[in-house]
Enzyme design. Structure first.
Site, PDB file in Angstrom:
ATOM      1  N   ARG A 102     -34.602 -43.509  53.553  1.00  0.00           N
ATOM      2  CA  ARG A 102     -34.776 -43.124  52.149  1.00  0.00           C
ATOM      3  C   ARG A 102     -33.569 -43.482  51.296  1.00  0.00           C
ATOM      4  O   ARG A 102     -33.586 -43.236  50.094  1.00  0.00           O
ATOM      5  CB  ARG A 102     -35.086 -41.633  52.049  1.00  0.00           C
ATOM      6  CG  ARG A 102     -36.363 -41.288  52.749  1.00  0.00           C
ATOM      7  CD  ARG A 102     -36.924 -39.922  52.439  1.00  0.00           C
ATOM      8  NE  ARG A 102     -38.037 -39.758  53.353  1.00  0.00           N
ATOM      9  CZ  ARG A 102     -37.916 -39.221  54.558  1.00  0.00           C
ATOM     10  NH1 ARG A 102     -36.766 -38.731  54.962  1.00  0.00           N
ATOM     11  NH2 ARG A 102     -38.952 -39.159  55.365  1.00  0.00           N
ATOM     12  N   TRP A 109     -34.357 -33.915  58.145  1.00  0.00           N
ATOM     13  CA  TRP A 109     -34.675 -35.337  57.965  1.00  0.00           C
ATOM     14  C   TRP A 109     -34.693 -35.801  56.513  1.00  0.00           C
ATOM     15  O   TRP A 109     -35.231 -36.862  56.218  1.00  0.00           O
ATOM     16  CB  TRP A 109     -35.980 -35.683  58.657  1.00  0.00           C
ATOM     17  CG  TRP A 109     -37.136 -34.759  58.424  1.00  0.00           C
ATOM     18  CD1 TRP A 109     -37.490 -33.688  59.200  1.00  0.00           C
ATOM     19  CD2 TRP A 109     -38.119 -34.829  57.387  1.00  0.00           C
ATOM     20  NE1 TRP A 109     -38.618 -33.082  58.704  1.00  0.00           N
ATOM     21  CE2 TRP A 109     -39.029 -33.766  57.591  1.00  0.00           C
ATOM     22  CE3 TRP A 109     -38.320 -35.680  56.302  1.00  0.00           C
ATOM     23  CZ2 TRP A 109     -40.124 -33.528  56.763  1.00  0.00           C
ATOM     24  CZ3 TRP A 109     -39.406 -35.453  55.469  1.00  0.00           C
ATOM     25  CH2 TRP A 109     -40.296 -34.384  55.710  1.00  0.00           C
ATOM     26  N   ASN A 157     -40.177 -28.013  60.877  1.00  0.00           N
ATOM     27  CA  ASN A 157     -41.032 -27.080  61.602  1.00  0.00           C
ATOM     28  C   ASN A 157     -40.539 -26.862  63.043  1.00  0.00           C
ATOM     29  O   ASN A 157     -39.802 -27.685  63.581  1.00  0.00           O
ATOM     30  CB  ASN A 157     -42.462 -27.636  61.657  1.00  0.00           C
ATOM     31  CG  ASN A 157     -42.530 -29.021  62.273  1.00  0.00           C
ATOM     32  OD1 ASN A 157     -42.265 -30.004  61.594  1.00  0.00           O
ATOM     33  ND2 ASN A 157     -42.844 -29.108  63.555  1.00  0.00           N
ATOM     34  N   ASP A 196     -47.117 -26.828  60.386  1.00  0.00           N
ATOM     35  CA  ASP A 196     -46.324 -28.038  60.143  1.00  0.00           C
ATOM     36  C   ASP A 196     -45.739 -28.092  58.737  1.00  0.00           C
ATOM     37  O   ASP A 196     -45.579 -29.155  58.162  1.00  0.00           O
ATOM     38  CB  ASP A 196     -47.153 -29.311  60.422  1.00  0.00           C
ATOM     39  CG  ASP A 196     -46.284 -30.556  60.518  1.00  0.00           C
ATOM     40  OD1 ASP A 196     -45.049 -30.420  60.644  1.00  0.00           O
ATOM     41  OD2 ASP A 196     -46.833 -31.672  60.451  1.00  0.00           O
TER      42      ASP A 196
END
Lengths: 210, 539
Positions: B134, B244, B262, B305
């Site tokens: 990213r 992340w 999660n 999740d």
């Protein structure tokens, strides 16, 4: 190379399909878990479920007679099979591969009553294919047709003659999505039960292999 | 006298045109004051506060209709899963190309100045994620990237030459880096993905000059560590809470704020009884020591999740008439939260999308579970929001001008299905999900850009989208909110009313932060989509 899975996903159910996709089948199919992500797997499942979503009913008619019904009922004015016909409606060359007999019959009798799923977005089930749209522009122009493509700002429809019309949604006074309606006429009162069954048999036989 | 005059003129020129005055050098002091240097874009979210806000206003409500493409860059080979957000400093834009290439572009033209790619292993493990990046961080004359095979690499900002390269975590075990690092003071902070491979999450700090590891904070405790009791008998294999995406930083408090993912397995909770700290939380760590100052867990014992990896948004605003240091978080679980970022105390929270899993939040912000909302065997349980939540990882925006928090909201549910899935020792064989979901069919889902009052979460306006979108948001002092649709529209809304003012069809959904910068007196808006990097400007 792999098996024809058209009828399988609906029978197994989504969780079992997911299990096969993620973990593969010993010696036959590689596990996709780790190769593609969860969202992509869900897209694949959603797509697979649509393949067989319509696959109910069995063929009882005569395909050869069905072709005669097809040719005599004006179907060619809107549909193409193996290059013959007009493209106002969806091409039917491989329709027997994509749709089951039950769904074909429903569509002939009640067009638009049960639309298949088209584009699948990342996390939603996706949009309906062949959705009927009625719209009126701010200038007063009225249009009816089948949705070809839509985004958050624009829409393109295809009218009964197969002509495309594109619009900015901000330029519309009326914008109605009409599931259940269709530009295709119903053949419920135009064909006998036998003719319908024969027509279904013909369409179900179209696998696009010629 | 002449010399003094010359020096004054020269310094005046330098002040007016900083992009031309410096050669790729963004020291900490400069990043610290990023909001006062809107011509640059020095962190992932524009500043350490991750507000995704630009105070540039050349492009504004009155002229946005004239916005046009100024340049386009495309990687030399087609890429997929492009999620790259840029850093802009001193006339250069630093972007990534999937999976782990860093490219420097000329901000005026989009021409490539240099490019660097790591030598990745033949098989990069990427379980439950795309092998992508990213973006990078900048500090001084160095840019930093976390690679798909979990290396942190420092590159010279002028050439792309490798300064140092450290192996952070074992990719074979499922660790993979997708989020941008956060560079502050003299260090670089980086986390990793891999919850679906059942890795144990962490956040690391490295010396920016040498690459020496300074500290590590494990985001799931093991037996004997504080919080291990929240995993029951499963503490010995506590996993998930991966880090992340990007984090935020308050220099006054010297605290780093980072969201966590999660627990593993996602949908099967049989072997992890308890709250499962510090999953689905925001953690506040001392920047110098990595010690936990506080945490706030959005979704205790989570099994849908719903990671909490959106960058936390820091802003200061009055609450009940008193100025407060706040943290805003539109969580994947469907609630918008306002926390006191000095101590992590809950101030307020309310749903910003339809949600069925909680009756509400208690006085401490802990959800009050609704019955029968857990994943079940067979056909599953219909729960709102869906697996990707009210919003996933894509950055929201906070405008100090309007006091509004803008988020791309998802209105959709899903059938959550419990399956089998256990954590096994050794390298993962696949997703350790323990179940899955079935998406709703038909046209039952939609998206919306929602403007929430930042201190209360009350909805001020919304702009509906055809489908739930995974596109970050930018707001500007020009009174504009930029974001995108899942169908590929890039658009601008009036920041006060939500009225659409401009749109451009990019042909593919964006997955990167829209950002703004200015060079030669011209403001640009930048975004990536599909295979292209697009800069827009007024003619």
């Amino acid at each position: 190379m792999g098996p024809n899975i058209q009828a399988i996903p609906m029978r197994l159910g989504a969780p079992a399909v997911e299990n096969v996709i993620k973990n593969g089948m010993s010696g036959e199919m590689p596990a996709l878990a780790g190769q593609v992500d969860e969202a992509q797997i869900q897209q694949v499942i959603a797509y697979l479920m649509t393949l067989t979503h319509k696959d109910t009913g069995t063929v009882t008619g005569d395909a050869a007679k069905g072709k005669t019904v097809y040719d005599a009922s004006g179907c060619t004015s809107c549909h193409i099979i193996s290059g013959e016909g007009s493209g106002a409606g969806p091409e039917l060359t491989k329709v027997g591969q994509l749709r089951g007999a039950g769904y074909l019959k429903t569509t002939i009798l009640y067009p638009g009553s049960d639309l298949p799923q088209a584009r699948v977005f990342l996390e939603s089930g996706g949009l309906l294919d062949y959705l009927h749209i009625h719209l009126v522009t701010k200038e007063g122009g009225a249009y009816d047709g089948t949705r070809v493509v839509e985004d958050s700002f624009r829409i393109v429809i295809k009218d009964v003659n197969g002509k495309f019309h594109s619009f900015q949604k901000s330029g519309l006074r009326v914008f109605e999505k009409q599931p259940g309606k269709s530009v295709m006429p119903s053949f419920k009162d135009k064909l006998s039960n036998t003719q319908v069954d024969d027509l279904v048999a013909y369409l179900a036989s179209l696998k696009g292999d010629q | 006298m002449k010399i003094i005059k010359y020096v004054l003129i020269l310094s005046g020129l330098l002040a007016c045109n900083p992009a031309r005055s410096r050669a790729q050098n963004a020291p900490y002091e400069r990043i610290l004051h990023a909001p006062s240097e809107p011509q640059s874009w020095l962190t992932y979210g524009g500043s350490y506060s991750s507000q995704q806000f630009s105070s540039l206003k050349q492009i504004n409500r009155a002229n946005i209709a004239n916005l046009k493409v100024a340049w386009i860059y495309q990687p030399s080979k087609p890429v997929s899963n492009l999620e790259a957000s840029p850093i802009v400093a001193d006339g250069v834009m630093y972007v990534t190309e999937p999976p782990s290439t860093v490219t420097a572009l000329d901000v005026r033209t989009g021409l490539r100045l240099w490019s660097w790619s790591p030598t990745l292993p033949e098989h990069v493990v990427s379980i439950g994620l795309y092998a992508t990046s990213r973006g990078v961080a900048i500090l001084g004359d160095t840019v930093f990237i976390g690679t798909a095979d979990s290396h942190l690499v420092a590159l010279d900002a002028k050439t792309g030459a490798v300064r140092w390269d450290v192996h952070v975590a074992d990719n074979a075990m499922g660790y993979a880096m997708t989020g941008p690092p956060l560079a502050l003071k003299d260090k670089v902070i980086i986390g990793s993905a891999g919850s679906e491979a059942a890795v144990r999450g962490f956040l690391d700090a490295y010396d920016a000059k040498t690459g020496k590891k300074l500290w590590r904070f494990w985001t799931t405790p093991r037996p004997g560590e504080p919080g291990a009791e929240t995993w029951g008998n499963g503490a010995f294999q506590s996993a998930g809470a991966t880090t992340w995406n990007n984090g935020s930083y308050d220099p006054e408090l010297n605290l780093i704020y980072w969201g966590t993912g999660n627990p593993a397995p996602d949908f099967n909770d049989d072997e992890r009884p308890g709250d499962n700290l510090y999953t689905c939380s925001v953690i506040a760590l001392d920047a110098d020591t990595g010690k936990l100052k506080w945490y706030f867990q959005f979704s205790p014992h989570e099994d849908h999740d719903w990671d909490s990896d959106e960058p936390p948004v820091l802003f200061n605003a009055p609450v009940d008439g008193k100025p407060r240091k706040l943290l805003g978080f539109a969580n994947r679980n469907g609630f918008y939260y306002v926390l006191d970022r000095t101590n992590g105390k809950f101030i307020t929270g309310r749903p910003f999308v339809k949600q069925t899993w909680a009756k509400g939040l208690d006085a401490n912000g802990r959800p009050i579970p609704a019955p029968n909302q857990e994943p079940t065997l067979g056909a599953g349980t219909l729960v709102y929001p869906s697996i990707t939540g009210g919003v996933d990882w894509t950055s929201p925006s906070y405008s100090p001008d309007t006091g509004l928090f803008y988020v791309s909201a998802h209105e959709t549910g899903a059938y959550f299905i419990k399956g089998t899935g256990k954590i096994e020792p050794g390298p993962p064989k696949g997703i350790v999900g323990g179940g899955g979901i079935r998406a709703l069919a038909g046209e039952q889902s939609y998206g919306a850009i929602r403007a929430l009052e930042a201190t209360t979460g009350k909805l001020r306006w919304q702009f509906k989208l055809l489908a739930p979108a995974w596109v970050p948001v930018l707001s500007t002092a020009g009174g504009l909110v930029f974001s995108g649709s899942e169908e590929g529209n890039f658009f601008a809304l009036d920041a006060v009313s939500g009225k659409p003012l401009w749109q451009f069809y990019m042909g593919h959904a964006a997955r990167s932060n829209p950002v703004s910068y200015e060079v030669d007196g011209k403001q640009y808006i930048f975004i990536t989509a599909g295979n292209v990097y697009l800069a827009f400007a007024l003619p």
